[in-house]
Design a protein around this motif. Sequence first.
Motif, PDB file in Angstrom:
ATOM      1  N   ASP A  89       0.808  -1.222   0.000  1.00 27.75           N
ATOM      2  CA  ASP A  89       0.000   0.000   0.000  1.00 27.75           C
ATOM      3  C   ASP A  89       0.843   1.275   0.000  1.00 27.75           C
ATOM      4  O   ASP A  89       0.459   2.285  -0.583  1.00 27.75           O
ATOM      5  CB  ASP A  89      -0.986  -0.010   1.179  1.00 27.75           C
ATOM      6  N   ILE A 133      -0.787   3.050  -3.263  1.00 28.72           N
ATOM      7  CA  ILE A 133      -1.945   3.903  -2.964  1.00 28.72           C
ATOM      8  C   ILE A 133      -1.457   5.335  -2.791  1.00 28.72           C
ATOM      9  O   ILE A 133      -0.586   5.610  -1.965  1.00 28.72           O
ATOM     10  CB  ILE A 133      -2.691   3.437  -1.700  1.00 28.72           C
ATOM     11  N   SER A 147      -2.483   9.729  -2.666  1.00 24.90           N
ATOM     12  CA  SER A 147      -3.503  10.640  -2.141  1.00 24.90           C
ATOM     13  C   SER A 147      -4.660  10.749  -3.142  1.00 24.90           C
ATOM     14  O   SER A 147      -4.444  10.925  -4.346  1.00 24.90           O
ATOM     15  CB  SER A 147      -2.909  12.024  -1.887  1.00 24.90           C
ATOM     16  N   GLY A 148      -5.875  10.646  -2.634  1.00 22.94           N
ATOM     17  CA  GLY A 148      -7.052  10.752  -3.475  1.00 22.94           C
ATOM     18  C   GLY A 148      -7.538   9.435  -4.037  1.00 22.94           C
ATOM     19  O   GLY A 148      -8.640   9.368  -4.598  1.00 22.94           O
ATOM     20  N   ASP A 149      -6.743   8.367  -3.910  1.00 24.40           N
ATOM     21  CA  ASP A 149      -7.175   7.058  -4.418  1.00 24.40           C
ATOM     22  C   ASP A 149      -8.241   6.448  -3.517  1.00 24.40           C
ATOM     23  O   ASP A 149      -8.284   6.708  -2.308  1.00 24.40           O
ATOM     24  CB  ASP A 149      -5.987   6.086  -4.488  1.00 24.40           C
ATOM     25  N   SER A 150      -9.088   5.621  -4.098  1.00 16.42           N
ATOM     26  CA  SER A 150     -10.058   4.853  -3.327  1.00 16.42           C
ATOM     27  C   SER A 150      -9.351   3.660  -2.702  1.00 16.42           C
ATOM     28  O   SER A 150      -8.807   2.808  -3.414  1.00 16.42           O
ATOM     29  CB  SER A 150     -11.190   4.374  -4.235  1.00 16.42           C
ATOM     30  N   LEU A 151      -9.346   3.586  -1.367  1.00 17.23           N
ATOM     31  CA  LEU A 151      -8.676   2.474  -0.692  1.00 17.23           C
ATOM     32  C   LEU A 151      -9.257   1.133  -1.117  1.00 17.23           C
ATOM     33  O   LEU A 151      -8.537   0.189  -1.453  1.00 17.23           O
ATOM     34  CB  LEU A 151      -8.786   2.632   0.828  1.00 17.23           C
ATOM     35  N   ARG A 152     -10.589   1.040  -1.103  1.00 15.61           N
ATOM     36  CA  ARG A 152     -11.246  -0.211  -1.456  1.00 15.61           C
ATOM     37  C   ARG A 152     -10.920  -0.621  -2.893  1.00 15.61           C
ATOM     38  O   ARG A 152     -10.588  -1.774  -3.163  1.00 15.61           O
ATOM     39  CB  ARG A 152     -12.769  -0.066  -1.275  1.00 15.61           C
ATOM     40  N   GLN A 153     -10.979   0.327  -3.810  1.00 15.84           N
ATOM     41  CA  GLN A 153     -10.728   0.004  -5.209  1.00 15.84           C
ATOM     42  C   GLN A 153      -9.284  -0.436  -5.427  1.00 15.84           C
ATOM     43  O   GLN A 153      -9.029  -1.423  -6.127  1.00 15.84           O
ATOM     44  CB  GLN A 153     -11.045   1.217  -6.088  1.00 15.84           C
ATOM     45  N   LYS A 154      -8.343   0.275  -4.824  1.00 20.37           N
ATOM     46  CA  LYS A 154      -6.939  -0.059  -5.001  1.00 20.37           C
ATOM     47  C   LYS A 154      -6.605  -1.432  -4.403  1.00 20.37           C
ATOM     48  O   LYS A 154      -5.859  -2.219  -4.985  1.00 20.37           O
ATOM     49  CB  LYS A 154      -6.053   1.011  -4.363  1.00 20.37           C
ATOM     50  N   ASP A 170      -8.767  -3.879  -3.876  1.00 21.12           N
ATOM     51  CA  ASP A 170      -9.424  -4.886  -4.718  1.00 21.12           C
ATOM     52  C   ASP A 170      -8.587  -5.187  -5.958  1.00 21.12           C
ATOM     53  O   ASP A 170      -8.454  -6.337  -6.377  1.00 21.12           O
ATOM     54  CB  ASP A 170     -10.814  -4.412  -5.130  1.00 21.12           C
TER      55      ASP A 170
END
Length: 395
Positions: A120, A124, A126-133, A135
């Motif tokens: 991570d 990952i 700044s601004g990224d979707s945690l769940r999407q990344k 997944d």
Amino acid sequence: MGGKNLDPRNLKDAVMASVLEGVRNQIREKVGNIRDPDTGEFPTIVIRGNSLDDLKIQVEGSPALVALVNERLGLEAAGEPSAAPESQPHVFISYTSEDIDIARRVAEALRGAGIEVWWDKWCISSGDSLRQKIDEGIGGCTHFLVLLTPRSINKPWVNQEMDAGLIRKLNDQCRFLPVRHELPASELPPLLSGIASASIVTDADVAQLIHDIYALTRKPPRGPAPAAVQNSRASQTGYSAAANAIARYFVEKSEDGLFGDPICEVDELAKEVGLSVEDTEDAIQELSGFLRLSTGHVLVEGTLFAEFDRYWKPWSTADDALRLAADIMSDPKFPDPCEEIAKLYQWEPRRLNSTAYYLLERSLIVDYQGIGTAPWAVFRIVGNQNMRRFVKSRS
């Protein structure tokens, strides 16, 4: 037995050798008489192994002839082993932020060995979707590595990622790698207790993970992949990277290409090729028929040179064997002492011995092996009826 005297002090080995010779003869007779009706080609049979448990049969010839042998005998495959495609594992690392130091150490070590890593802190922004990344990372991984510690074992987020990793494992979409740090195996939950879990304590533990995971990576900078992997990429032999490394070691270290040239201990061999002892032992088993173990020592068979010289020597043993066989068949006065043949072709014993083993393994010459032949593998090279078929089929 079979017209040969037996030593009663070595009766068991003598009986086994006689049984093996009988099995080999039956196989050669059954397979060797199959003939392509269109071209008249006969197959060449290679039989390797020193016991009934590790006998391996290889059938050589044109694709049409090999297919005919398969059909007649009901075999699934024959001929030379095909090269396995080069895999590119992607490792997803699951951990808790409280273990960031050990997680970073593992991630950087894997990446430094040329392995694609999803971590991570790298993947990952700044601004990224945690769940999407996350997944995306889990969905694209071939190896799910979870760092199990007293701090992470009960973390809900780590357990959710583990659930996703286990589902992919059950669907044969990835390997699940539970890695323990400061956590006894006895404290693993029941679902993980049946899965082998490595313990990370020393750099050697991380190195063992690296030897199991080979890949390319886009993340700069990275160090070179282990030497065994580089050798495997350069030479597609159909064997594993570890087996390639060991085969290359013997090919390059042998002085005359004879049985037991050279001899080394398992620990010494592991150190020379840069593998763990466990990986070295597995590779030796994979190369059964080419290597044998005796009281902790690794003995190389001459057949290893006949099979692997083409990858790391400036000659093709198969081409040399066909040239020599054709000359023997076409010239009744062709010399048979090895020294004279080597002088005629301007070959060193190393090259001629590889050719002799190639012909012996296919039963194309009379077996003139014996004590005191060094530096030659056989006293003389004399063709037989099988050699005539061999040359005719490849003309």
